[in-house]
Design an enzyme around this catalytic site. Structure first.
Site, PDB file in Angstrom:
ATOM      1  N   ASP A  70       0.864  -1.170   0.000  1.00  0.00           N
ATOM      2  CA  ASP A  70       0.000   0.000   0.000  1.00  0.00           C
ATOM      3  C   ASP A  70       0.910   1.232   0.000  1.00  0.00           C
ATOM      4  O   ASP A  70       2.101   1.117   0.271  1.00  0.00           O
ATOM      5  CB  ASP A  70      -0.887  -0.048   1.249  1.00  0.00           C
ATOM      6  CG  ASP A  70      -1.924   1.062   1.255  1.00  0.00           C
ATOM      7  OD1 ASP A  70      -2.318   1.504   0.156  1.00  0.00           O
ATOM      8  OD2 ASP A  70      -2.329   1.482   2.351  1.00  0.00           O
TER       9      ASP A  70
ATOM     10  N   THR B 262      -0.026   4.815   1.368  1.00  0.00           N
ATOM     11  CA  THR B 262      -0.160   5.672   2.543  1.00  0.00           C
ATOM     12  C   THR B 262       0.169   4.899   3.815  1.00  0.00           C
ATOM     13  O   THR B 262      -0.410   3.863   4.108  1.00  0.00           O
ATOM     14  CB  THR B 262      -1.586   6.240   2.648  1.00  0.00           C
ATOM     15  OG1 THR B 262      -1.894   6.934   1.444  1.00  0.00           O
ATOM     16  CG2 THR B 262      -1.704   7.191   3.830  1.00  0.00           C
TER      17      THR B 262
ATOM     18  N   ASP C 164      -1.893  -1.869   6.270  1.00  0.00           N
ATOM     19  CA  ASP C 164      -2.039  -1.413   7.645  1.00  0.00           C
ATOM     20  C   ASP C 164      -2.871  -2.355   8.494  1.00  0.00           C
ATOM     21  O   ASP C 164      -3.073  -2.131   9.675  1.00  0.00           O
ATOM     22  CB  ASP C 164      -2.629  -0.003   7.696  1.00  0.00           C
ATOM     23  CG  ASP C 164      -4.014   0.082   7.066  1.00  0.00           C
ATOM     24  OD1 ASP C 164      -4.605  -0.983   6.793  1.00  0.00           O
ATOM     25  OD2 ASP C 164      -4.508   1.193   6.850  1.00  0.00           O
TER      26      ASP C 164
END
Length: 476
Positions: free
Chosen positions: A163, A165, A363
């Site tokens: 990912d 971010t 995350d």
């Protein structure tokens, strides 16, 4: 661990790069920071029920788990023990028939020496010792391994999906540019936009709020707030209808002037910024360029992954120009923009169908489906709940260097296991014939059971010593 009765908190273990809103009944983790308002907690988990204890327990469970390669050892042991007994019997018979006087004494010594020197201690220690030391070494570097199978699968990974971010970037974006349209000025747009975004938990929303606070703009209240999944947010502020989000969302809502915004957005996106479109009363009022700085450690971590022969693919919800700029700057092999959590899951599944062995880094929250689908899920941050459950590897920090460390750890641990198995096998291959009396016709030497016992112990010590080398293995 506690249960929130009132207030707003940001957990140090959620894996999210930004604070998250907590309401009554939500779970929170001890040691987190309350940023706004009062917070009343009820302790519902102490001692063995805490998140920290579960992390410690996860490491302990991993150290006790069995790697799939252990199945090979079990198969070998199934045939090895009967074979040793047969060798011992044959040695006894051979010395009884052909040995020097006293024949039975020599036969007994040879048979016992074979049984002692062939004790499969080293074979049994080869895998679990390396796993135990390797998992502990990973924990020391902030790489928490769920079980030994993950170590073995991680060695075979050829594609890393990441990912953007919070993984490649710092996860704390800032508004770096504001371009207005029509009669709107920068302060008015930021005031209205901040009023809407203050009710959103998205990192980009918080960047707008921080910019408004930094410019000391007077806050106003928004009403009729609603979030459009994967698109943006909208609300009513001071008799104005405000819509904030992607250009495609504004097009769908029939907003005027979006094409003009797209033309100006290109230059910001080429520099790696995310562009947010702000419409007021059905007309484009401004575009906001929001930049999330790349972590200083990211380029070096990506270089290490490439040196390990791994292909890196970036999946992000950002627009194509922004994703392209970031991928180009970091030398990422492949990227896909505008990807939703569901599409990330499908993308990982397609890679697996193509025969790739995939590690997914995220995350642990929105990326949970993709983490679970990947051959190895790597939860960035110190995630709890979904993060730990969905991922085979959890990184205590949100640093991509942890991914490189996990890849290195798996390769070094599996190499160490193979070395141990080689020591065990080659030792028995050489030791059993010597114990049976192979050297006696040439040198008149018959191995004493005491010497055989010492040699057997040395083989176990050598395996343990080799496994302990992992404690000082360089992972990053």
């Amino acid at each position: 661990m506690g249960k929130c009765l009132a207030g707003r908190a940001a957990s140090m273990l959620t894996g999210e790069p930004m604070p998250v809103k907590k309401v009554e009944g939500d779970e929170i983790t001890g040691g987190t920071l309350n940023q706004t308002g009062a917070l009343v907690m009820e302790a519902v988990g102490v001692g063995g029920d805490t998140v920290l204890n579960r992390i410690v327990q996860m490491v302990a469970d991993a150290q006790r788990s069995r790697a799939p390669i252990q199945k090979l050892v079990d198969v070998v042991a199934r045939y090895f023990v009967p074979a040793v007994i047969v060798c011992s019997i044959l040695a006894f018979i051979g010395w009884s028939v052909f040995g020097p006087q006293p024949q039975l004494a020599h036969a007994f010594v040879a048979a016992v020496a074979v049984l002692i020197i062939a004790c499969p201690c080293a074979l049994g220690l080869a895998t679990p010792m390396s796993v135990m030391v390797g998992v502990g070494r990973g924990a020391k570097e902030g790489v928490l391994i769920k079980n030994a199978e993950v170590l073995e699968v991680m060695e075979k990974v050829d594609t890393i999906v990441v990912d953007k971010t919070g993984t490649l970037t710092q996860g704390r974006p800032e508004v770096t540019g504001v371009e207005t349209f029509g009669h709107w000025n920068e302060n008015d747009v930021l005031t209205l936009a901040a009023a809407v975004e203050s009710q959103s938990e998205h990192p980009l929303a918080q960047a707008v709020v921080r910019r408004a606070n930094a410019d000391e703009l007077q806050p106003v209240e928004a009403s009729e707030f609603s979030s459009i999944t994967g698109g943006g947010v909208q609300a009513r502020v001071d008799d104005h209808d405000v819509l904030i989000g992607k250009a495609d969302l504004l097009d769908e809502q029939g907003i005027e002037g979006v094409n003009a915004g797209r033309e100006k957005a290109g230059s910001h996106q080429a520099e790696g910024a995310t562009v947010v479109f702000v419409a007021i009363d059905n007309t484009l009022a401004a575009i906001l360029a929001i930049t999330d700085p790349i972590k200083q450690s990211t380029p070096a971590a990506l270089k290490t992954l490439h040196e390990l022969g791994l292909k890196v693919v970036m999946l992000t919800g950002d627009a194509e120009p922004t994703a392209k700029a970031v991928a180009s700057r970091l030398g990422i092999d492949e990227f896909h923009a505008g990807v939703s959590p569901e599409e990330k899951h499908d993308f990982v599944r397609e890679l697996k169908k193509e025969g790739k062995t995939v590690a997914m880094c995220g995350d642990g929250i929105n990326d949970a489906p993709a983490l679970a689908e990947a051959n190895v899920g790597i939860a960035m941050g110190t995630g709890t709940g979904v993060a730990i459950e969905s991922a085979g590897v959890t990184l205590v920090g949100s640093d991509l260097r942890g991914v490189a460390a996990a890849a290195n750890l798996s390769r070094k641990t599996m190499s160490n296991i193979r070395q141990n198995l080689f020591f065990a096998f080659i030792y028995n291959a050489l030791g059993i014939p010597v114990a049976a009396g192979l050297l006696y016709p040439f040198f008149g030497v018959l191995l004493s059971p005491m010497i055989a016992a010492a040699a057997m112990s040395f083989s176990s010590v050598s395996v343990i010593a080799n496994a302990l080398r992992l404690r000082v293995a360089k992972l990053t």
